[in-house]
Design an enzyme around this catalytic site. Sequence first.
Site, short mmCIF file in Angstrom:
data_model
loop_
_atom_site.label_atom_id
_atom_site.label_comp_id
_atom_site.label_asym_id
_atom_site.label_seq_id
_atom_site.Cartn_x
_atom_site.Cartn_y
_atom_site.Cartn_z
N ASN A 14 -21.53 -2.79 9.24
CA ASN A 14 -22.93 -2.53 9.55
C ASN A 14 -23.52 -3.87 10.00
OD1 ASN A 14 -25.66 -2.01 9.58
ND2 ASN A 14 -25.76 -1.21 7.48
N ARG A 104 -21.78 1.36 11.93
CA ARG A 104 -23.12 1.93 12.01
C ARG A 104 -23.73 1.50 13.34
NH1 ARG A 104 -28.06 1.05 7.78
NH2 ARG A 104 -29.47 2.53 8.77
N HIS A 192 -32.29 6.65 10.23
CA HIS A 192 -31.78 6.80 8.85
C HIS A 192 -30.96 8.08 8.68
CE1 HIS A 192 -35.27 4.06 7.37
NE2 HIS A 192 -34.15 3.35 7.42
N HIS A 219 -36.63 8.27 2.33
CA HIS A 219 -35.76 7.09 2.33
C HIS A 219 -36.69 5.87 2.27
CE1 HIS A 219 -32.15 4.67 3.66
NE2 HIS A 219 -33.16 3.84 3.93
N ARG A 252 -42.92 -3.65 8.71
CA ARG A 252 -43.30 -2.88 9.90
C ARG A 252 -44.52 -2.02 9.62
NH1 ARG A 252 -37.53 -0.19 10.82
NH2 ARG A 252 -36.65 -1.71 9.39
N ILE A 340 -36.32 1.33 -2.92
CA ILE A 340 -37.54 1.64 -3.68
C ILE A 340 -37.44 3.03 -4.29
CG2 ILE A 340 -40.04 1.92 -3.52
CD1 ILE A 340 -39.96 0.00 -1.06
N GLY A 341 -36.99 3.99 -3.50
CA GLY A 341 -36.91 5.37 -3.98
C GLY A 341 -35.98 5.53 -5.17
N GLU A 342 -34.90 4.74 -5.18
CA GLU A 342 -33.94 4.86 -6.28
C GLU A 342 -34.35 4.05 -7.51
OE1 GLU A 342 -30.05 3.75 -4.76
OE2 GLU A 342 -30.39 4.97 -2.97
N GLU A 398 -24.71 5.19 2.84
CA GLU A 398 -24.45 5.37 4.27
C GLU A 398 -23.02 4.97 4.62
OE1 GLU A 398 -27.88 3.12 4.15
OE2 GLU A 398 -28.84 4.11 5.85
P1 AMP Z 1 -33.07 -1.32 0.67
O1 AMP Z 1 -33.53 -1.64 2.07
O2 AMP Z 1 -32.65 0.10 0.51
O3 AMP Z 1 -32.08 -2.30 0.13
O4 AMP Z 1 -34.38 -1.47 -0.25
C1 AMP Z 1 -35.05 -2.69 -0.40
C2 AMP Z 1 -36.36 -2.45 -1.14
O5 AMP Z 1 -36.08 -1.88 -2.43
C3 AMP Z 1 -37.15 -3.73 -1.39
O6 AMP Z 1 -38.54 -3.51 -1.15
C4 AMP Z 1 -36.93 -3.97 -2.86
O7 AMP Z 1 -37.98 -4.66 -3.47
C5 AMP Z 1 -36.89 -2.53 -3.39
N1 AMP Z 1 -36.33 -2.49 -4.74
C6 AMP Z 1 -35.06 -2.75 -5.14
N2 AMP Z 1 -34.98 -2.67 -6.50
C7 AMP Z 1 -36.21 -2.36 -6.95
C8 AMP Z 1 -36.80 -2.16 -8.25
N3 AMP Z 1 -36.05 -2.25 -9.35
N4 AMP Z 1 -38.11 -1.86 -8.32
C9 AMP Z 1 -38.88 -1.75 -7.21
N5 AMP Z 1 -38.39 -1.94 -5.96
C10 AMP Z 1 -37.09 -2.24 -5.82
#
Ligand code: AMP
Length: 419
Positions: A14, A104, A192, A219, A252, A340-342, A398
């Site tokens: 990726n 990707r 996505h 997402h 963004r 963030i969602g997870e 992914e």
């Molecule tokens: P990704 O692009 O999927 O890696 O997501 C990155 C985003 O997830 C960033 O804004 C991180 O601050 C957020 N993130 C990762 N872990 C946490 C957490 N434990 N609590 C809140 N946000 C998180």
Amino acid sequence: MTGTSRGDAVLVLNAGSSSLKFTLFDADHGTLRECVRGQVEGFGATLRFKARFADGRPEVSVDGGLPGASSDRVPHHASEALDGLWRWVEAQLQGRRLVGVGHRVVHGGTAFSAPVRVDRPTLAALQQLVSLAPLHQPHNLGPIERLLTEQPALPQVACFDTAFHRTQPVVAELFALPRQFYDEGIRRYGFHGLSYEFVATRLRDCAPQAFAGRTVVAHLGNGVSMCALHAGRSVASTMGFTALDGCPMGTRTGSLDPGVVLHLARERGMSLDAIEDLLYKRSGLLGLSGVSHDMRALESSEAPGAALAIEYFVYRLAREVGSLAVAMGGLDALVFTAGIGENSPRIRAAVCERLAWLGLTLDANANAGAQVAAGSGAAVRISASDSRLEAWRVPTDEELVIARHTLDLLGRSSPKHSG
Ligand code: AMP
């Protein structure tokens, strides 16, 4: 890569503007198992390498170069970083045979609605799409070109972020521009898609009702988008022609009145490059908060800007859920995925609270406890048992989707995959 083969292996790449992420899968008898994943980042500056092994071996972390390589030549692009990474990955094969590399690729345009094996003519067709995603596509294609030259016999497969959305009806793809623009490719593509594909597959196994029904998948990572899944197929999404539209993101804007762009150019004399920099790199959570693009930093900040940025983020997400629900004629489930969602119970709770009037009741304990299960990769239901709408936390992957497609296109996959 020679010697007695213990089994097959697939590498997933990726490649972006500042990092090259990789995941190596064991594909013995067509069943995928992750071995190691990591990234090289800091092109043109200080190179950093990180790799995490699935079997619990200690993480490898190197600042200033790649493990075992001299640090005097710093790569400026993913394709340059590939040489050093390749040597490291080969050393991890340990008797396995690399049967293919999956990539990707952000844009498949209108022509590529499924993964494709890449040869020279296909690469040329993908290069034609650079103007649709100038910030991403060239970086995605760089390592493909490099490997076509250096390892011409090694099969390569391109998997597209746009492909999953090609099931959308025309009305969801249109902009209200003169029709010829749509015909010329100025349309909503959605992104996505690999993440949504993974989540849809997971829902089919873990939440069959949500899979069969009308589900919004959110997402929420550094990039943020949502997808309306009706019976597992994308029928609408928040991202449009570029990955700039829809929900606010780390840096963004998300949706923005296009009149603002005209105003900035005409009244403030901003150049196209300056506007692009503003919309892609200085806006979103970072621009609103003045603190950070990173949700973790915002959640722990006392600054008023941080609270405002979170409030706007949640407000816009909830509004977009409403819009996608209308596109499906109703809503049965909401799914949270990506960084963030997870990982943020607070954001999930705040979004669900705004959707309470739709019949969504959160199970506060399940929402908070979903973190405990984070490492397992399991889907967790976070809505109350009497909630009309289901809510789920589903970790995305992914890379696994890309590895599956790579094996499938090489005709090597068995019906069952792990992970
Ligand atoms: P990704 O692009 O999927 O890696 O997501 C990155 C985003 O997830 C960033 O804004 C991180 O601050 C957020 N993130 C990762 N872990 C946490 C957490 N434990 N609590 C809140 N946000 C998180």
